[in-house]
Design a protein around this motif. Sequence first.
Motif, PDB file in Angstrom:
ATOM      1  N   GLN A  27      60.476 -25.596  12.269  1.00 13.91           N
ATOM      2  CA  GLN A  27      60.683 -25.137  10.971  1.00 13.91           C
ATOM      3  C   GLN A  27      62.023 -24.671  10.550  1.00 13.91           C
ATOM      4  OE1 GLN A  27      57.679 -25.862   9.525  1.00 13.91           O
ATOM      5  NE2 GLN A  27      58.368 -24.128   8.117  1.00 13.91           N
ATOM      6  N   SER A  28      62.907 -24.536  11.588  1.00 14.59           N
ATOM      7  CA  SER A  28      64.414 -24.289  11.549  1.00 14.59           C
ATOM      8  C   SER A  28      64.994 -25.584  11.339  1.00 14.59           C
ATOM      9  CB  SER A  28      64.783 -23.516  12.787  1.00 14.59           C
ATOM     10  OG  SER A  28      64.354 -22.296  12.989  1.00 14.59           O
TER      11      SER A  28
ATOM     12  N   GLN B   3      66.877 -29.951   5.048  1.00 12.33           N
ATOM     13  CA  GLN B   3      66.902 -29.584   3.585  1.00 12.33           C
ATOM     14  C   GLN B   3      68.138 -29.087   3.140  1.00 12.33           C
ATOM     15  OE1 GLN B   3      63.313 -27.241   3.707  1.00 12.33           O
ATOM     16  NE2 GLN B   3      62.103 -28.720   2.836  1.00 12.33           N
ATOM     17  N   ALA B   4      68.791 -28.154   3.753  1.00 14.38           N
ATOM     18  CA  ALA B   4      70.017 -27.726   3.179  1.00 14.38           C
ATOM     19  C   ALA B   4      71.094 -28.824   3.617  1.00 14.38           C
ATOM     20  CB  ALA B   4      70.504 -26.644   3.975  1.00 14.38           C
TER      21      ALA B   4
ATOM     22  N   LEU C 235      62.171 -21.269  -1.554  1.00  8.31           N
ATOM     23  CA  LEU C 235      63.019 -22.379  -0.958  1.00  8.31           C
ATOM     24  C   LEU C 235      63.741 -23.154  -2.037  1.00  8.31           C
ATOM     25  CD1 LEU C 235      64.069 -24.151   1.161  1.00  8.31           C
ATOM     26  CD2 LEU C 235      61.953 -25.408   1.212  1.00  8.31           C
TER      27      LEU C 235
ATOM     28  N   LYS D 295      64.340 -26.782   7.659  1.00  6.69           N
ATOM     29  CA  LYS D 295      65.145 -26.213   6.911  1.00  6.69           C
ATOM     30  C   LYS D 295      66.718 -26.611   6.734  1.00  6.69           C
ATOM     31  CE  LYS D 295      62.022 -22.023   6.368  1.00  6.69           C
ATOM     32  NZ  LYS D 295      61.967 -20.514   6.763  1.00  6.69           N
TER      33      LYS D 295
ATOM     34  N   ARG E  40      66.787 -21.438  -3.281  1.00  8.67           N
ATOM     35  CA  ARG E  40      67.748 -21.278  -2.370  1.00  8.67           C
ATOM     36  C   ARG E  40      68.460 -22.466  -2.380  1.00  8.67           C
ATOM     37  NH1 ARG E  40      65.468 -18.853   3.089  1.00  8.67           N
ATOM     38  NH2 ARG E  40      67.631 -18.625   3.610  1.00  8.67           N
TER      39      ARG E  40
ATOM     40  N   SER F  83      73.625 -24.938   6.365  1.00 10.79           N
ATOM     41  CA  SER F  83      72.572 -24.180   6.891  1.00 10.79           C
ATOM     42  C   SER F  83      71.872 -23.601   5.640  1.00 10.79           C
ATOM     43  CB  SER F  83      73.249 -22.917   7.541  1.00 10.79           C
ATOM     44  OG  SER F  83      72.321 -21.907   7.810  1.00 10.79           O
ATOM     45  N   LEU F  84      70.693 -23.309   5.532  1.00 14.71           N
ATOM     46  CA  LEU F  84      70.126 -22.671   4.533  1.00 14.71           C
ATOM     47  C   LEU F  84      70.267 -21.232   4.294  1.00 14.71           C
ATOM     48  CD1 LEU F  84      67.874 -23.185   2.151  1.00 14.71           C
ATOM     49  CD2 LEU F  84      66.054 -22.442   3.709  1.00 14.71           C
ATOM     50  N   THR F  85      70.828 -20.445   5.525  1.00 16.82           N
ATOM     51  CA  THR F  85      71.210 -19.176   5.211  1.00 16.82           C
ATOM     52  C   THR F  85      72.464 -18.975   4.880  1.00 16.82           C
ATOM     53  OG1 THR F  85      69.388 -18.781   7.173  1.00 16.82           O
ATOM     54  CG2 THR F  85      71.134 -17.042   6.826  1.00 16.82           C
TER      55      THR F  85
END
Length: 155
Positions: free
Chosen positions: A76-77, A83-84, A41, A80, A44, A9-11
């Motif tokens: 968008q989610s 990408q993570a 980004l 992201k 991160r 997860s990016l978060t």
Amino acid sequence: MLIIGLDPSLTCTGWGIVAKSGNRLTHIANGQVKTDAAMALPDRLVTLDRELTDVILRYRPDTSAVEEVFVNKNPQSTLKLGQARGVCLLTLARAGLPVAEYATRLIKKAVVGTGAAEKAQVQAMLKVLLPGVKLAGADAADALAVAITHAHMVR
């Protein structure tokens, strides 16, 4: 054999490490890599890579597994998350680890017995399978479930 599981997860990316000896599983460690949403980004993603690399260097796992991407309603989610997840795969591959990938439903089935299990059921089973485990959070719990799934799948 030491197995690292990742819940990308990016978060907040969860990680969990278990040792497999025959049919026996032992909890080694678990944690979460959190990134600041106020950061750019690329920064991160670098944070994610750096912290996962530190975990790999600290514990020296023999193999790895990552949860597959599921498609969100929000494109968008999903982007992201992808990408993570790409950073997770790159970090593991760069460390020379074999990487397996598992769908969410398969992970739930491997840990709980049903692919439709709720997060609370997965966490309850983790406490049965890994007595005394202290979970760093929900994402770390998911990562341990990924590692356990891989332990069941690898021969």
